[in-house]
Scaffold this active site. Structure first.
Site, PDB file in Angstrom:
ATOM      1  N   CYS A  31       1.018  -1.211   0.185  1.00  0.00           N
ATOM      2  CA  CYS A  31      -0.127  -0.112   0.005  1.00  0.00           C
ATOM      3  C   CYS A  31       0.924   1.225   0.065  1.00  0.00           C
ATOM      4  O   CYS A  31       2.229   1.345   0.077  1.00  0.00           O
ATOM      5  CB  CYS A  31      -0.847  -0.072   1.224  1.00  0.00           C
ATOM      6  N   TYR A 175      -8.630 -10.720   5.007  1.00  0.00           N
ATOM      7  CA  TYR A 175      -9.654 -10.354   4.255  1.00  0.00           C
ATOM      8  C   TYR A 175     -10.381 -11.605   3.847  1.00  0.00           C
ATOM      9  O   TYR A 175     -10.321 -12.799   4.566  1.00  0.00           O
ATOM     10  CB  TYR A 175      -8.995  -9.633   3.096  1.00  0.00           C
ATOM     11  N   ARG A 297      12.445  -7.851   4.646  1.00  0.00           N
ATOM     12  CA  ARG A 297      12.903  -6.660   4.873  1.00  0.00           C
ATOM     13  C   ARG A 297      14.358  -7.089   4.348  1.00  0.00           C
ATOM     14  O   ARG A 297      15.417  -6.623   4.941  1.00  0.00           O
ATOM     15  CB  ARG A 297      12.818  -6.001   5.987  1.00  0.00           C
ATOM     16  N   CYS A 349       6.566   4.666   6.117  1.00  0.00           N
ATOM     17  CA  CYS A 349       5.783   4.441   4.682  1.00  0.00           C
ATOM     18  C   CYS A 349       4.635   4.016   4.964  1.00  0.00           C
ATOM     19  O   CYS A 349       3.721   4.133   4.397  1.00  0.00           O
ATOM     20  CB  CYS A 349       6.873   3.306   3.950  1.00  0.00           C
ATOM     21  N   CYS A 361       8.875   8.255   3.067  1.00  0.00           N
ATOM     22  CA  CYS A 361       9.700   7.315   3.440  1.00  0.00           C
ATOM     23  C   CYS A 361      11.199   8.104   4.390  1.00  0.00           C
ATOM     24  O   CYS A 361      11.534   9.122   3.660  1.00  0.00           O
ATOM     25  CB  CYS A 361      10.434   6.456   2.266  1.00  0.00           C
ATOM     26  N   ASP A 649      14.744  20.145  12.025  1.00  0.00           N
ATOM     27  CA  ASP A 649      14.335  20.212  13.318  1.00  0.00           C
ATOM     28  C   ASP A 649      14.562  21.680  13.745  1.00  0.00           C
ATOM     29  O   ASP A 649      13.632  22.123  14.694  1.00  0.00           O
ATOM     30  CB  ASP A 649      14.858  19.460  14.225  1.00  0.00           C
TER      31      ASP A 649
HETATM   32  P1  ADP Z   1      18.121  17.587  12.103  1.00  0.00           P
HETATM   33  O1  ADP Z   1      16.964  16.516  12.735  1.00  0.00           O
HETATM   34  O2  ADP Z   1      17.203  18.869  11.639  1.00  0.00           O
HETATM   35  O3  ADP Z   1      19.013  17.032  11.016  1.00  0.00           O
HETATM   36  P2  ADP Z   1      19.651  17.126  14.366  1.00  0.00           P
HETATM   37  O4  ADP Z   1      19.430  17.702  15.771  1.00  0.00           O
HETATM   38  O5  ADP Z   1      19.816  15.688  13.984  1.00  0.00           O
HETATM   39  O6  ADP Z   1      19.121  17.902  13.385  1.00  0.00           O
HETATM   40  O7  ADP Z   1      21.377  17.704  14.209  1.00  0.00           O
HETATM   41  C1  ADP Z   1      21.525  18.929  14.429  1.00  0.00           C
HETATM   42  C2  ADP Z   1      23.023  18.921  14.418  1.00  0.00           C
HETATM   43  O8  ADP Z   1      23.710  20.164  14.165  1.00  0.00           O
HETATM   44  C3  ADP Z   1      23.865  18.228  15.587  1.00  0.00           C
HETATM   45  O9  ADP Z   1      24.703  17.278  15.310  1.00  0.00           O
HETATM   46  C4  ADP Z   1      24.699  19.463  16.390  1.00  0.00           C
HETATM   47  O10 ADP Z   1      25.907  19.014  17.085  1.00  0.00           O
HETATM   48  C5  ADP Z   1      25.006  20.504  15.207  1.00  0.00           C
HETATM   49  N1  ADP Z   1      24.905  21.763  15.483  1.00  0.00           N
HETATM   50  C6  ADP Z   1      24.212  22.465  16.491  1.00  0.00           C
HETATM   51  N2  ADP Z   1      24.722  23.680  16.424  1.00  0.00           N
HETATM   52  C7  ADP Z   1      25.822  23.798  15.691  1.00  0.00           C
HETATM   53  C8  ADP Z   1      26.657  24.766  15.285  1.00  0.00           C
HETATM   54  N3  ADP Z   1      26.423  26.102  15.846  1.00  0.00           N
HETATM   55  N4  ADP Z   1      27.855  24.727  14.515  1.00  0.00           N
HETATM   56  C9  ADP Z   1      27.750  23.449  14.174  1.00  0.00           C
HETATM   57  N5  ADP Z   1      27.097  22.225  14.267  1.00  0.00           N
HETATM   58  C10 ADP Z   1      26.080  22.682  15.233  1.00  0.00           C
HETATM   59 FE1  SF4 Z   2      12.106   1.589   5.456  1.00  0.00          FE
HETATM   60 FE2  SF4 Z   2      11.365   3.906   4.284  1.00  0.00          FE
HETATM   61 FE3  SF4 Z   2       9.395   2.288   5.267  1.00  0.00          FE
HETATM   62 FE4  SF4 Z   2      11.215   3.343   7.010  1.00  0.00          FE
HETATM   63  S1  SF4 Z   2       9.965   4.423   5.758  1.00  0.00           S
HETATM   64  S2  SF4 Z   2      10.545   1.271   6.750  1.00  0.00           S
HETATM   65  S3  SF4 Z   2      13.054   3.385   5.879  1.00  0.00           S
HETATM   66  S4  SF4 Z   2      10.827   1.909   3.416  1.00  0.00           S
END
Ligand code: ADP
Ligand code: SF4
Length: 689
Positions: A31, A175, A297, A349, A361, A649
């Site tokens: 799906c 089903y 998988r 997914c 994905c 994020d």
């Molecule tokens: P996303 O999910 O958005 O990719 P993450 O939280 O996984 O974000 O990753 C953010 C990364 O950015 C972390 O590894 C953190 O160490 C790095 N980081 C945060 N501030 C700085 C900065 N000022 N310079 C360099 N790296 C940074």
């Molecule tokens: Fe695999 Fe992508 Fe599905 Fe996650 S979303 S289970 S990585 S196919």
């Protein structure tokens, strides 16, 4: 590069009745949240699988007649001429690349409530809808069964007209047909109930009638589970089920074998490992000379070869691995198996189907965007220049932006404050059961390391001055988020003022850093996805006595969307975690947590040495705001001015798939003047000419 001869066997053609698959790579029905509602998106997505080398590419479940509909879950349908035309879009795309197209004809029984067509659902007996809708089936009489057989035959003819090469009899997944097979559900007293012969009668008739109708041009496949759920761990397969396979063994052209337990069959990697169906389904090949396909998988070509060589399967079946990387076969064929983007088993997914939205994905940001945005999983338009781009932060957003910008030919500098790449991936994949999530980082790092135009700067905490002095034409900030320690989330819209001694308050970030509570801890989960339960599990492993509190009625309630909620709650129960649902955290005095019932507001106290808050996250966008402020205070005459964006994020905390997507989109949309944002085109219900 050329193919490793060990994998040659995977590229042998295999005959399936009147047709021949070019190789052993078989995308089983899956799906995708598009179904009959979004045929162009669907056709492009399936066509890309064929381009990626899958020898067989199937639809999702495809309703044979309006007596079966599954809305709000988007299913395919073959009800009329318009459906034939819509499916032809897909079969043409699949055929362009020399692959076979398969269709999974489906009758829902008690699995479908018919909320669209409002037809009374037909069932083997009168039984409640298995999805929990307040409807029951009407027990089919012999006239209904004759009608069903005619509808199925007519749908098979339409399938042939739509260009399909393989037509399924779908007899699993709770089903209608699996309910006829089931010794539990089938309580009929006529020739379709009772003995094994009687219970397989309908499936047998459908196979024979489908063969009679279209068997000269199309192969007829049966999808059926190797067990019926009545076995034990040591002996999963009942004599009853084995006998069914023996009766039907040579009648279809192909067996697509799965297992009864759907949560296991498509289990998340937290609970289920690669190739885990083998133990249950391996006997099937010994009782049929017809080709067998099954899933597991599979992302490792060695495991695939092992399954074929040991006579477990003839085809390597895949849904999720083909979603995460539609080009697995081509990569193996070209000796590029190191480039496989391995599925991480997160089941994002599957949320497309659960939520009735197009498939997404975590690993493959182009999935579902092939038609809408014209994105290809392997190709990307070269950049108009080699302009230097500074990516700050190496989480999933920063890593994917770096990888895709590098692929476009930009000169990329990736700066990371810590000494390791991966951001939240590197932190989270240390948690119990999440090690495969490290593949999100590993795939991208492997790719980036082959790119001479990408430079990585670890242990580099970039300031606004650093960012602006490095000479980048474009700066993209991907600095992530932190977990809140003030209780704000869905339950508390503003900081919870009554939170006791700060040294007894923890967040997931503390646990990642090795700051772990002792004694008794309340994990307050107001996030409702995996983090709260995984943190609880990690704490139990470190000897903490955990009480898990959630305002929801279930542990990790959003896990219903990824089909892992049941196993999650089961795991916490098995670990001895005390679970309190439908309660929020109202306060903590350093000794007791005060909980409030979400229905009655009645309070109760739980002794706790610590509180772990899994509620919401704060975007870490200070750096972005600093850079913007500096540029603004410098005025327009300070040239050259880089473009500045934030993604992932630090822009809006969300699931990992959203961060990967944000990184990819930034890289796709970057042009000489910055990002040109485009919302993409929308697929509408297919209207025939
Ligand atoms: P996303 O999910 O958005 O990719 P993450 O939280 O996984 O974000 O990753 C953010 C990364 O950015 C972390 O590894 C953190 O160490 C790095 N980081 C945060 N501030 C700085 C900065 N000022 N310079 C360099 N790296 C940074
Ligand atoms: Fe695999 Fe992508 Fe599905 Fe996650 S979303 S289970 S990585 S196919």
């Amino acid at each position: 590069m050329s193919r490793d001869p060990r994998y040659d066997i995977l590229f042998e053609p295999v005959r399936i009745g009147p047709v021949q698959a070019p190789n052993r790579f078989y995308q089983v029905p899956h799906c995708n949240g598009m179904g009959s509602l979004r045929p162009r998106m669907l056709a492009e997505m399936r066509g890309i699988k064929a381009e990626g080398g899958w020898g067989v590419v199937c639809t999702e479940y495809c309703s044979i007649h309006p007596s079966t509909d599954d809305l709000p879950h988007p299913y395919a349908s073959l009800w009329d001429q318009a459906d034939i035309k819509a499916h032809a879009l897909m079969t043409e795309k699949v055929h362009e690349h020399g692959a076979l197209a398969g269709v999974e004809l489906w009758a829902g029984g008690a699995g479908a409530a018919n909320l669209l067509t409002r037809e009374v659902p037909l069932g083997v007996t009168s039984m409640p809808n298995v999805q929990g809708h307040p409807y029951q089936t009407r027990a089919m009489d012999l006239k209904d069964i004759r009608k069903l057989r005619r509808w199925h035959r007519d749908a098979a003819l339409r399938a042939r007209d739509a260009g399909f090469d393989i037509v399924y009899i779908y007899a699993t997944h709770m089903y209608l047909l699996s309910q006829f097979l089931s010794p539990q559900h089938n309580q009929r007293r006529d020739e379709y109930g009772g003995s094994v012969e009687n219970r397989v009668r309908l499936v047998r008739e459908l196979i024979e009638e489908t063969k009679d109708a279209i068997g000269d041009t199309c192969a007829v496949a049966v999808r059926m589970s190797a067990d019926d759920g009545t076995g034990t761990l040591e002996h999963p397969v009942s004599d009853d089920r084995r006998e069914m396979f023996e009766i039907l063994a040579e009648i279809p052209d192909l067996w697509d074998v799965n297992i009864h337990n759907y949560e296991h069959e498509m289990g998340v990697s937290r609970f289920v490992q690669e190739a885990s169906l083998e133990n249950t389904m391996s006997y099937v090949k010994s009782i049929t000379s017809k080709p067998v396909v099954s899933v597991g998988r599979f992302t490792s070509p060695d495991t695939m070869v092992s399954q074929v060589r040991r006579g477990i399967v003839d085809f390597v079946g895949a849904a999720r691995p083909s979603i995460a990387d539609p080009f697995i076969p081509r990569k193996i064929a070209e000796g590029r198996q190191d480039e496989i983007r391995e599925c991480i088993g997160c089941n994002i997914c599957y949320t497309g189907d659960s939520l009735s939205v197009p498939i997404r994905c975590t690993q493959n940001p182009t999935m579902g965007e092939e038609w809408r945005r014209g994105w290809h999983p392997e190709r990307i338009q070269p950049g108009s220049s080699h302009a230097p781009v500074l990516v700050i932060g190496s989480g999933p957003a920063g890593l994917e932006a770096t990888r895709a910008l590098g692929q476009r030919g930009y000169d990329v500098m990736l700066a990371e404050a810590s000494t390791e790449l991966g951001g939240r991936i590197t932190r989270e994949c240390q948690l119990p059961g999440l090690s495969e999530w490290g593949r999100v980082r590993d795939y991208r790092v492997r790719q980036i390391k082959t790119m001479p135009n990408v430079h990585i700067f670890l242990d580099n905490n970039v300031s606004a001055d650093d960012a602006l002095s490095i000479g980048a034409d474009h700066i993209v900030v991907a600095t992530g988020s932190t977990w809140r320690a003030d209780g704000v989330g869905r339950y508390h819209e503003k900081p919870c003022l009554d939170l006791g001694p700060v040294e007894q308050i923890f967040t997931p970030d503390d646990i990642f850093r090795g700051r772990v509570p002792q004694g008794k801890a309340v994990v307050f989960d107001d996030d409702h996805y995996y983090m709260g339960s995984v943190i609880a599990e990690a704490l139990v492993a470190q000897g903490v006595e955990v009480c898990f509190v959630t305002p929801e009625n279930l542990v990790s309630a959003w896990g219903v969307m990824t089909d892992e909620q049941f196993q999650t709650q089961q795991r916490l129960i098995q670990l001895g975690v005390k679970i309190i649902t439908a309660h929020g955290l109202d306060g903590y005095d350093g000794t007791n947590a005060r909980l409030g019932c979400v229905y009655t507001e009645q309070s109760r106290m739980v002794a706790a040495d610590a509180i772990v808050l899994v509620t919401a996250r704060t975007p870490m966008d200070d750096l972005y705001r600093d850079i913007i402020a500096r540029l603004e205070s410098a005025g327009p005459e300070s040239t050259p001015v880089p473009t500045v964006d934030k993604i992932g994020d630090c822009n809006a905390p969300a699931i990992i798939a959203a961060a990967v997507y944000a990184g990819h989109r930034y890289a796709r949309e970057l042009g000489p003047d910055g990002v040109r944002s485009d919302v993409g085109r929308q697929d509408k219900v297919f209207v025939p000419d």
